[in-house]
Scaffold this motif. Structure first.
Motif, mmCIF file in Angstrom:
data_model
loop_
_atom_site.group_PDB
_atom_site.id
_atom_site.type_symbol
_atom_site.label_atom_id
_atom_site.label_comp_id
_atom_site.label_asym_id
_atom_site.label_seq_id
_atom_site.Cartn_x
_atom_site.Cartn_y
_atom_site.Cartn_z
ATOM 1 N N VAL A 20 159.856 127.353 45.360
ATOM 2 C CA VAL A 20 160.088 126.312 46.347
ATOM 3 C C VAL A 20 160.225 126.978 47.712
ATOM 4 O O VAL A 20 160.825 128.044 47.835
ATOM 5 C CB VAL A 20 161.386 125.530 46.002
ATOM 6 N N PHE A 21 159.654 126.352 48.748
ATOM 7 C CA PHE A 21 159.824 126.866 50.097
ATOM 8 C C PHE A 21 161.313 126.755 50.448
ATOM 9 O O PHE A 21 161.893 125.670 50.367
ATOM 10 C CB PHE A 21 158.977 126.079 51.094
ATOM 11 N N PRO A 22 161.947 127.873 50.807
ATOM 12 C CA PRO A 22 163.405 127.890 50.916
ATOM 13 C C PRO A 22 163.970 127.130 52.106
ATOM 14 O O PRO A 22 163.353 127.013 53.152
ATOM 15 C CB PRO A 22 163.720 129.385 51.044
ATOM 16 N N ARG A 23 165.173 126.641 51.868
ATOM 17 C CA ARG A 23 166.065 126.137 52.917
ATOM 18 C C ARG A 23 167.152 127.200 53.021
ATOM 19 O O ARG A 23 166.974 128.299 52.529
ATOM 20 C CB ARG A 23 166.668 124.802 52.511
ATOM 21 N N TRP A 76 157.344 122.135 55.088
ATOM 22 C CA TRP A 76 157.272 122.433 53.654
ATOM 23 C C TRP A 76 158.618 122.878 53.088
ATOM 24 O O TRP A 76 158.776 122.995 51.868
ATOM 25 C CB TRP A 76 156.218 123.504 53.370
ATOM 26 N N ARG A 77 159.610 123.151 53.958
ATOM 27 C CA ARG A 77 160.933 123.584 53.482
ATOM 28 C C ARG A 77 161.490 122.626 52.444
ATOM 29 O O ARG A 77 161.466 121.409 52.640
ATOM 30 C CB ARG A 77 161.912 123.637 54.656
ATOM 31 N N GLY A 78 161.987 123.208 51.342
ATOM 32 C CA GLY A 78 162.602 122.413 50.291
ATOM 33 C C GLY A 78 161.621 121.811 49.299
ATOM 34 O O GLY A 78 162.029 121.169 48.335
ATOM 35 N N ARG A 79 160.323 122.023 49.507
ATOM 36 C CA ARG A 79 159.305 121.468 48.608
ATOM 37 C C ARG A 79 158.710 122.571 47.735
ATOM 38 O O ARG A 79 158.557 123.704 48.168
ATOM 39 C CB ARG A 79 158.199 120.792 49.424
ATOM 40 N N ALA A 80 158.346 122.235 46.518
ATOM 41 C CA ALA A 80 157.717 123.186 45.606
ATOM 42 C C ALA A 80 156.283 123.464 46.050
ATOM 43 O O ALA A 80 155.584 122.557 46.532
ATOM 44 C CB ALA A 80 157.720 122.641 44.185
ATOM 45 N N LEU A 81 155.849 124.708 45.874
ATOM 46 C CA LEU A 81 154.484 125.083 46.233
ATOM 47 C C LEU A 81 153.470 124.211 45.499
ATOM 48 O O LEU A 81 152.502 123.743 46.102
ATOM 49 C CB LEU A 81 154.240 126.570 45.933
ATOM 50 N N ASP A 82 153.675 123.960 44.216
ATOM 51 C CA ASP A 82 152.744 123.119 43.445
ATOM 52 C C ASP A 82 152.639 121.706 44.026
ATOM 53 O O ASP A 82 151.554 121.132 44.092
ATOM 54 C CB ASP A 82 153.169 123.039 41.975
ATOM 55 N N VAL A 84 153.217 120.816 47.206
ATOM 56 C CA VAL A 84 152.507 120.891 48.481
ATOM 57 C C VAL A 84 151.015 121.108 48.235
ATOM 58 O O VAL A 84 150.169 120.473 48.864
ATOM 59 C CB VAL A 84 153.093 122.002 49.379
ATOM 60 N N ALA A 85 150.678 122.001 47.300
ATOM 61 C CA ALA A 85 149.270 122.288 47.003
ATOM 62 C C ALA A 85 148.542 121.047 46.474
ATOM 63 O O ALA A 85 147.368 120.836 46.782
ATOM 64 C CB ALA A 85 149.165 123.424 46.002
ATOM 65 N N ALA A 86 149.244 120.217 45.699
ATOM 66 C CA ALA A 86 148.629 118.994 45.180
ATOM 67 C C ALA A 86 148.382 117.981 46.296
ATOM 68 O O ALA A 86 147.362 117.292 46.304
ATOM 69 C CB ALA A 86 149.512 118.374 44.095
ATOM 70 N N GLY A 87 149.304 117.886 47.237
ATOM 71 C CA GLY A 87 149.195 116.905 48.314
ATOM 72 C C GLY A 87 148.425 117.381 49.530
ATOM 73 O O GLY A 87 147.846 116.570 50.259
ATOM 74 N N GLU A 88 148.420 118.690 49.769
ATOM 75 C CA GLU A 88 147.763 119.254 50.954
ATOM 76 C C GLU A 88 146.971 120.510 50.580
ATOM 77 O O GLU A 88 147.234 121.598 51.094
ATOM 78 C CB GLU A 88 148.816 119.629 51.993
ATOM 79 N N PRO A 89 145.990 120.377 49.673
ATOM 80 C CA PRO A 89 145.302 121.572 49.182
ATOM 81 C C PRO A 89 144.598 122.384 50.278
ATOM 82 O O PRO A 89 144.626 123.628 50.242
ATOM 83 C CB PRO A 89 144.307 121.034 48.157
ATOM 84 N N HIS A 104 152.046 124.056 58.250
ATOM 85 C CA HIS A 104 153.330 123.427 57.959
ATOM 86 C C HIS A 104 154.158 123.205 59.208
ATOM 87 O O HIS A 104 155.218 122.611 59.162
ATOM 88 C CB HIS A 104 154.123 124.276 56.969
ATOM 89 N N GLY A 105 153.670 123.704 60.352
ATOM 90 C CA GLY A 105 154.393 123.538 61.607
ATOM 91 C C GLY A 105 155.452 124.597 61.850
ATOM 92 O O GLY A 105 156.188 124.540 62.831
ATOM 93 N N GLY A 106 155.538 125.596 60.988
ATOM 94 C CA GLY A 106 156.497 126.694 61.159
ATOM 95 C C GLY A 106 155.800 127.939 61.689
ATOM 96 O O GLY A 106 154.930 127.842 62.552
#
Length: 183
Positions: A20-23, A76-82, A84-89, A104-106
């Motif tokens: 998961v993208f860390p917080r 993307w913070r707090g979201r799982a890579l899988d 994010v990859a499914a929604g924004e490949p 991701h804007g970071g």
């Protein structure tokens, strides 16, 4: 005079275990005092809770250095890579293949490499330093130290509590060894 820099990756968190993208999450496992870090002149850490808890668990009184903060993963913070990859490949592919991309804007990989590279280039000559930080900072330091292409950033796997040891000083770092952590 040659210095030594020991980069300690913070302990495991729910984000590291879940990809998961860390917080700014706490450790999920207590850190013990087992690591022999040798003689140390300076101990620094990233500002995150997980870095503070890792330093405390290792019995180290570390000074916060903002340049050692984790990469900013923006929205993307707090979201799982899988997830994010499914929604924004396309965005994930761009992020993983173009070091200048920050969909991701970071921060982009190049931005993290620059920040960490500047920190390494300002390291006091001859100092024996321990830095507790995140996997992204350890990767960036290693890429900078060995003069690797920025694309190599994604070729380095950094486990919780691993230690990456660099020798040298500004402009002349070399990899001494990597001690596996909590893989």
């Amino acid at each position: 005079m040659s210095g030594r820099l020991v980069l300690v990756c913070h302990g495991a968190t729910a984000a590291t275990r879940g990809v998961v993208f860390p917080r700014d999450e706490p450790l999920s496992v207590e850190v013990g005092r087992g690591a022999d870090l040798g003689r140390v002149d300076l101990v620094v850490r990233g500002p995150e809770t997980r870095c503070a808890q890792t330093a405390a668990g290792l019995g180290l009184d570390a000074v916060v250095d903002e340049r050692l903060r984790d990469a900013d993963h923006g929205q993307w913070r707090g979201r799982a890579l899988d997830e994010v990859a499914a929604g924004e490949p396309e965005a994930v592919t761009r992020w993983l293949t173009d070091p200048s991309a920050a969909p991701h804007g970071g921060e982009s990989v190049l931005t993290v490499l620059g920040r960490v590279g500047d920190w390494l280039d300002e390291h006091p000559a001859g100092a024996r330093t321990v830095a507790i930080t995140s996997p992204s900072v350890v990767r960036a330091a290693l890429v900078h130290a060995i003069g690797a292409d920025p694309a190599a950033f994604w070729r380095v796997d950094v486990a919780p509590l691993s230690r990456t040891v660099l020798r040298g000083g500004p402009g002349r770092w070399s990899l001494r060894w990597i001690v596996p952590g909590d893989a």
